[in-house]
Design a protein around this motif. Structure first.
Motif, PDB file in Angstrom:
ATOM      1  N   LEU A  85       0.833  -1.199   0.000  1.00 53.95           N
ATOM      2  CA  LEU A  85       0.000   0.000   0.000  1.00 53.95           C
ATOM      3  C   LEU A  85       0.867   1.247   0.000  1.00 53.95           C
ATOM      4  O   LEU A  85       1.901   1.303   0.680  1.00 53.95           O
ATOM      5  CB  LEU A  85      -0.910   0.013   1.223  1.00 53.95           C
ATOM      6  CG  LEU A  85      -1.867  -1.170   1.372  1.00 53.95           C
ATOM      7  CD1 LEU A  85      -2.637  -1.063   2.682  1.00 53.95           C
ATOM      8  CD2 LEU A  85      -2.823  -1.248   0.185  1.00 53.95           C
ATOM      9  N   VAL A  86       0.429   2.262  -0.731  1.00 52.98           N
ATOM     10  CA  VAL A  86       1.211   3.481  -0.836  1.00 52.98           C
ATOM     11  C   VAL A  86       1.288   4.213   0.503  1.00 52.98           C
ATOM     12  O   VAL A  86       2.237   4.968   0.760  1.00 52.98           O
ATOM     13  CB  VAL A  86       0.616   4.376  -1.943  1.00 52.98           C
ATOM     14  CG1 VAL A  86      -0.692   5.009  -1.498  1.00 52.98           C
ATOM     15  CG2 VAL A  86       1.602   5.436  -2.379  1.00 52.98           C
ATOM     16  N   THR A  87       0.330   3.980   1.397  1.00 51.17           N
ATOM     17  CA  THR A  87       0.361   4.638   2.703  1.00 51.17           C
ATOM     18  C   THR A  87       1.556   4.194   3.541  1.00 51.17           C
ATOM     19  O   THR A  87       1.917   4.874   4.508  1.00 51.17           O
ATOM     20  CB  THR A  87      -0.939   4.361   3.473  1.00 51.17           C
ATOM     21  OG1 THR A  87      -1.233   2.959   3.423  1.00 51.17           O
ATOM     22  CG2 THR A  87      -2.105   5.133   2.862  1.00 51.17           C
ATOM     23  N   GLU A  88       2.180   3.069   3.189  1.00 52.04           N
ATOM     24  CA  GLU A  88       3.381   2.617   3.897  1.00 52.04           C
ATOM     25  C   GLU A  88       4.523   3.619   3.759  1.00 52.04           C
ATOM     26  O   GLU A  88       5.457   3.622   4.568  1.00 52.04           O
ATOM     27  CB  GLU A  88       3.838   1.264   3.353  1.00 52.04           C
ATOM     28  CG  GLU A  88       2.832   0.135   3.514  1.00 52.04           C
ATOM     29  CD  GLU A  88       3.273  -1.126   2.793  1.00 52.04           C
ATOM     30  OE1 GLU A  88       4.484  -1.216   2.448  1.00 52.04           O
ATOM     31  OE2 GLU A  88       2.434  -2.007   2.564  1.00 52.04           O
TER      32      GLU A  88
ATOM     33  N   GLU B 225     -10.951   6.643  -4.335  1.00 48.33           N
ATOM     34  CA  GLU B 225     -11.499   7.049  -3.035  1.00 48.33           C
ATOM     35  C   GLU B 225     -10.972   6.222  -1.863  1.00 48.33           C
ATOM     36  O   GLU B 225     -10.626   6.801  -0.822  1.00 48.33           O
ATOM     37  CB  GLU B 225     -13.027   7.012  -3.074  1.00 48.33           C
ATOM     38  CG  GLU B 225     -13.668   7.463  -1.782  1.00 48.33           C
ATOM     39  CD  GLU B 225     -15.180   7.529  -1.844  1.00 48.33           C
ATOM     40  OE1 GLU B 225     -15.823   7.442  -0.778  1.00 48.33           O
ATOM     41  OE2 GLU B 225     -15.720   7.668  -2.954  1.00 48.33           O
ATOM     42  N   PRO B 226     -10.902   4.892  -1.952  1.00 42.20           N
ATOM     43  CA  PRO B 226     -10.375   4.150  -0.795  1.00 42.20           C
ATOM     44  C   PRO B 226      -8.959   4.568  -0.432  1.00 42.20           C
ATOM     45  O   PRO B 226      -8.616   4.645   0.758  1.00 42.20           O
ATOM     46  CB  PRO B 226     -10.440   2.690  -1.261  1.00 42.20           C
ATOM     47  CG  PRO B 226     -11.510   2.668  -2.303  1.00 42.20           C
ATOM     48  CD  PRO B 226     -11.383   3.980  -3.010  1.00 42.20           C
ATOM     49  N   MET B 227      -8.125   4.837  -1.434  1.00 40.13           N
ATOM     50  CA  MET B 227      -6.766   5.290  -1.152  1.00 40.13           C
ATOM     51  C   MET B 227      -6.785   6.649  -0.461  1.00 40.13           C
ATOM     52  O   MET B 227      -6.062   6.886   0.519  1.00 40.13           O
ATOM     53  CB  MET B 227      -5.947   5.369  -2.435  1.00 40.13           C
ATOM     54  CG  MET B 227      -4.466   5.679  -2.200  1.00 40.13           C
ATOM     55  SD  MET B 227      -3.640   6.486  -3.590  1.00 40.13           S
ATOM     56  CE  MET B 227      -4.035   8.218  -3.269  1.00 40.13           C
ATOM     57  N   LEU B 228      -7.617   7.577  -0.956  1.00 44.64           N
ATOM     58  CA  LEU B 228      -7.660   8.913  -0.368  1.00 44.64           C
ATOM     59  C   LEU B 228      -8.133   8.871   1.082  1.00 44.64           C
ATOM     60  O   LEU B 228      -7.612   9.594   1.937  1.00 44.64           O
ATOM     61  CB  LEU B 228      -8.560   9.827  -1.189  1.00 44.64           C
ATOM     62  CG  LEU B 228      -8.080  10.176  -2.596  1.00 44.64           C
ATOM     63  CD1 LEU B 228      -9.038  11.163  -3.253  1.00 44.64           C
ATOM     64  CD2 LEU B 228      -6.661  10.739  -2.581  1.00 44.64           C
TER      65      LEU B 228
END
Length: 219
Positions: free
Chosen positions: A150-153, A167-170
């Motif tokens: 995941l990019v949030t890592e 949207e889920p990523m945001l």
């Protein structure tokens, strides 16, 4: 904003996407994160597209050919002409101390232009496949992850996040960085607030992305 008929000067494949380049005419590039309405050949309604690049004399848009409208845009050839309206909406604020550009899939579209405006800061990009990840070449200084990562890592607590993606990523980015600037995606019919077709619920309020957005604060 203004409408002009622009001429295609190039259509380059970037992974599964098409980078569609137009001779700019008298249109202004606007602020990174703003968008333009492109009249798709054979379709009744135009398609909203974030500006991807603005080299001298050109405007370029990254197209993901997933439906009839975007497929017809991606099929345009050099010399073809279509109507383009813009720039529209509100873009990113550039007064950030430690910018991190975050993009997911076709949501990377506004990041190359944003990167130039912010002098090529760090970027974190996420994609479904290695083929889609070929588009990361458009964004300088990018770290790239491919599902299931995941990019949030890649987001640190002190990053000033400027993000665009599904949207889920945001919503996941907002949980990690409540002060993030988020460029939301939604279908649009008019581009200037008349139809309410692009309204999304953000923070308990309904926002018309074409006028209040597409860039909104996560908090």
């Amino acid at each position: 904003m203004r409408r002009e008929t622009l001429t295609v000067v190039g259509a380059d494949l970037v992974g599964p996407y098409t980078l569609l380049r137009f001779r700019r005419g008298r249109l202004e590039a606007g602020v990174p994160g703003q968008f333009f309405m492109l009249e798709a050949p054979g379709r009744l309604l135009p398609r909203p597209m974030s500006l991807c690049l603005a080299p001298p004399g050109e405007l370029a848009f990254l197209i993901d050919p997933i439906g009839p409208g975007t497929t017809s845009l991606a099929a345009l050839d050099r010399g073809d002409r279509i109507g383009v309206l813009g720039p529209l909406g509100n873009g990113f604020r550039l007064d950030v101390r430690r910018p991190l550009l975050v993009g997911g899939g076709i949501g990377i579209a506004p990041l190359p232009y944003l990167s130039e405006a912010l002098r090529r800061p760090r970027a974190a990009l996420g994609f479904r496949t290695e083929h889609h990840a070929e588009a990361a070449a458009l964004v300088p200084n990018a770290d790239v992850v491919v599902e299931p990562r995941l990019v949030t890592e890649l987001i640190a607590s002190d990053d000033d996040v400027l993000a665009c993606g599904p949207e889920p990523m945001l919503r996941a980015v907002a949980r990690h960085a409540p002060a993030a600037q988020l460029a939301w995606e939604a279908p649009m019919a008019c581009g200037f607030g008349a139809c309410h077709g692009c309204a999304v619920e953000v923070g308990g309020e309904w926002k018309r992305l074409c006028v209040e957005g597409p860039v909104l604060c996560a908090s």
